[in-house]
Each structure stands twice: as structure tokens, then as C-alpha cells.
Design an enzyme around this catalytic site. Structure first.
Site, short mmCIF file in Angstrom:
data_model
loop_
_atom_site.label_atom_id
_atom_site.label_comp_id
_atom_site.label_asym_id
_atom_site.label_seq_id
_atom_site.Cartn_x
_atom_site.Cartn_y
_atom_site.Cartn_z
N LYS A 190 0.87 -1.18 0.00
CA LYS A 190 0.00 0.00 0.00
C LYS A 190 0.90 1.23 0.00
O LYS A 190 0.79 2.13 0.84
CB LYS A 190 -0.93 -0.02 1.22
CG LYS A 190 -2.05 1.00 1.17
CD LYS A 190 -3.02 0.79 0.01
CE LYS A 190 -4.16 1.80 0.09
NZ LYS A 190 -4.99 1.79 -1.14
N ASP A 246 -2.43 -12.34 5.30
CA ASP A 246 -3.44 -13.05 6.07
C ASP A 246 -4.80 -12.93 5.38
O ASP A 246 -5.52 -13.93 5.18
CB ASP A 246 -3.51 -12.44 7.48
CG ASP A 246 -4.32 -13.27 8.46
OD1 ASP A 246 -4.85 -14.32 8.05
OD2 ASP A 246 -4.42 -12.87 9.62
#
Length: 357
Positions: A190, A246
Site C-alpha cells: 500500500k 493473512d
């Protein structure tokens, strides 16, 4: 002789571990090697006996073994425990103790199970993705962390932290994995918002100079989440941080139609790696002989491949699984019209029998 520390854990963990052991023992017989399984406690069952989810003797045994096999941890009855003794705390603990920094999660859609996916066949047919998730850094381990009163209000905080060495070592695993696949690697971050992601991207690009044959691309995590559903076949090998990995790996697992199908390997640079299915303990169906053991069986196959360098044994187990599915046998989670419903034990037996053919 390979010594395996087995931590079956809670819920359906012991059931699926038992089936994986059956398959591994049959494989050892075929390929003429020996496995010794030693059982230790982890998770809620360990808390009940020792007052903590990760006992010292479990850690010691794991460190002294050749590999670790984990079933699953957790149960709703432990949800009211203090955070420091919740069963899930054991997962973070054993990852840290074994320095399990690289989690490899394949998301493969078997041709025999294309109809089990919630997505259209033309979207998922042929999907074969390896997600490489950094496992010991990020917000799960960053400090400081906690809940404090700030300006009279309770405030929770966790720090997303990576240093360059942590990024570099996971990047190397990713590039080496891409080299033996199709030499394509997508790094997910990001970097348009987060400083830590800008460092991540910088180090990944720097590492790429040692792997000029690998085509490196970058994608923001929100776009990657969308693209995994829109066009998953564009991905081959993905590398990303702990929290992004995850989430994305669980999302990718549903391309196959069931969490019960997909294995994982958590690798260490200290020699002892851990193998587990990506699904949870499923306490609501534990003991009913309906949970799918395939993910755990394939996790055992990954152990043979990555810890013991037995590629042929790995391939034989994978083929046995595919052959059983091709013959129409299904556990409840992947059952469809016209197929044969079998339980946990029977699925394990079918795969063992197929190995012997």
C-alpha cells in the site's frame, strides 16, 4: 528417521492430523524412509492442562525435531479468556520461537473441483497461485502496542513495522519461488499511503536486481483483493506482508470452494519448518467424521517437499488426492450432485489406497 513434532490442537485438528499421518506412513513405506510422530499439546487443550496455550515442552520438542505438523487451535469456549492465554496466542508464539518468517500458501483449483468454486468456471479453471506471506513482522508483532487512555478516551494502537532485512529475506524466498514457477512475481503493498510499504517496495525492487529473469510487478492491496476475484489467473506468485497476506490468502483459498482443500508451509531459516491446513478448528463439526482432511494431507506432502526434499513423494500424494477426487468422492464441504459422500476417515483411507495402486 525423520522426527516430527505433532501438535494436533483443538476441535477437528486431531481428526485431520490422524488422516495425514496415515497417508504419510503409507508414503514412507512406498519410498522406504521412516517417520516418527511425537504428540504435544498446543492451543486450548494445552491451556486446560498447563494454564498456557504454548507449553515449554512443546516449544522444546518443536525446536529439536525435523519438522512440525499442526492441526488447528481454538474453540468458542475459550473466547472469554484473557488475550494473553487465548489459544490463538500459541500460533504467534510458535512462529516466533521457530522463526517462521515465510508462509507459503498455494491456492490451486483442481480441475475435478471447478464446479465447487463460488465463481464461474471460466474464471477459476486453471488457477494456480502461490501466496508468500511474511509471518513474523507487521502489525501482529510491532511495538509499541496496546490500549491506553488518551485525552480521556480509550485508544487502541498497533504498529506496522518492517526493517529492510525482514523485507529482503522474504523477498528472496519469493524470487526463488518464482524462479521455479513461471518467473513472474507480484509484490502487494500500500505504497501510495503507507511509509512502511514504500520501504517494502524499495527493498523488493533492490532484491529484484539479483533475479533479472523474474518479471516483477507491484499492486496495491485493495486492487489485489479485487483482482483475485475478477481475474485470478493473472497471478502466479504473490509476495506481501503479514496482515495483507493473512487477508488475501484466505480470500484466495475460496477460489477453490473450500478452506478444507488448501495446505500451507511456514518456513524458517533455522531449519525447523511447520506445516498446517489453512482452515480453523471448526469446533461445531469436530468429532462428527465430516471435516475435510485433504488440506492437512497436502500439508504433510509439502513437508516432504520442503523439509525433506522428496519431490517425488510430494507428487505421488498430490496425484492420489486428485485421483480420488476424479473418481467422484467428496466430503460434505465440497459435495455436489452425482458425487459420492464420504467422511473424514474414509477420505483418508481412499487416498492411502490410491497411493498403493
Amino acid at each position: 528417521m525423520y522426527n516430527i513434532t505433532v501438535v494436533a490442537g483443538d476441535g477437528s485438528g486431531p481428526e485431520v492430523i490422524k488422516e495425514a499421518e496415515k497417508v504419510l506412513n503409507k508414503t514412507a513405506e512406498i519410498f522406504d524412509f521412516k517417520l516418527k510422530f511425537d504428540d504435544y499439546l498446543i492451543g486450548g487443550i494445552a491451556y486446560e492442562k498447563y494454564g498456557k496455550p504454548l507449553p515449554d515442552d512443546t516449544v522444546k520438542a518443536a525446536k529439536n525435531s525435523d519438522a512440525v505438523m499442526l492441526g488447528a487451535v481454538g474453540d468458542w469456549k475459550y473466547d472469554t479468556l484473557p488475550p494473553e492465554v487465548r489459544p490463538e496466542k500459541a500460533l504467534l508464539g510458535i512462529r516466533k520461537e521457530l522463526n517462521l518468517f515465510a508462509n507459503l500458501r498455494p491456492a490451486i483449483v483442481f480441475e475435478e473441483l471447478v464446479s465447487s468454486s463460488p465463481l464461474k468456471p471460466e474464471i477459476v479453471s486453471g488457477v494456480d497461485i502461490m501466496i508468500i506471506r511474511e509471518l513474523t513482522g507487521d502489525v501482529y508483532f510491532g511495538k509499541p502496542k496496546g490500549v491506553e487512555t488518551v485525552n480521556g478516551k480509550k485508544t487502541g494502537f498497533n504498529n506496522m513495522i518492517y526493517n529492510e532485512d525482514e523485507v529482503r529475506r522474504i523477498a528472496k524466498i519469493a524470487f526463488e519461488t518464482a524462479m521455479v514457477r513461471d518467473k513472474k512475481l507480484c509484490s502487494v503493498d500500500k505504497a501510495n499511503v503507507l511509509d512502511v510499504s514504500r520501504l517494502w517496495r524499495e527493498v523488493v525492487i533492490e532484491t529484484s536486481k539479483s533475479y533479472p529473469e523474474v518479471e516483477l510487478t507491484h499492486m496495491y492491496v485493495d486492487n489485489a483483493a479485487m483482482q483475485l476475484i475478477r481475474a485470478p489467473k493473472q497471478f502466479s506468485t504473490i509476495v506481501t506482508g503479514n496482515i495483507f497476506g493473512d487477508i488475501l490468502s484466505d480470500e484466495a483459498s475460496m477460489l477453490s470452494g473450500s478452506l478444507g482443500l488448501l495446505p500451507s508451509a511456514s518456513l524458517s531459516d533455522k531449519g525447523v519448518s511447520l506445516y498446517e491446513p489453512i482452515h480453523g478448528s471448526a469446533p461445531d463439526i469436530a468429532g462428527l467424521d465430516i471435516v475435510n482432511p485433504i488440506a492437512t494431507i497436502l500439508s504433510g506432502a509439502m513437508m516432504l517437499k520442503y523439509s525433506f526434499k522428496m519431490d517425488e513423494a510430494y507428487k505421488k500424494i498430490e496425484k492420489a488426492v486428485k485421483d480420488v477426487l476424479k473418481e467422484g468422492y467428496r466430503t460434505k464441504d465440497i459435495m455436489s450432485e452425482g458425487k459420492v459422500l464420504v467422511g473424514t476417515k474414509e477420505m483418508g483411507n481412499l487416498i492411502v489406497n490410491k497411493l498403493g495402486e
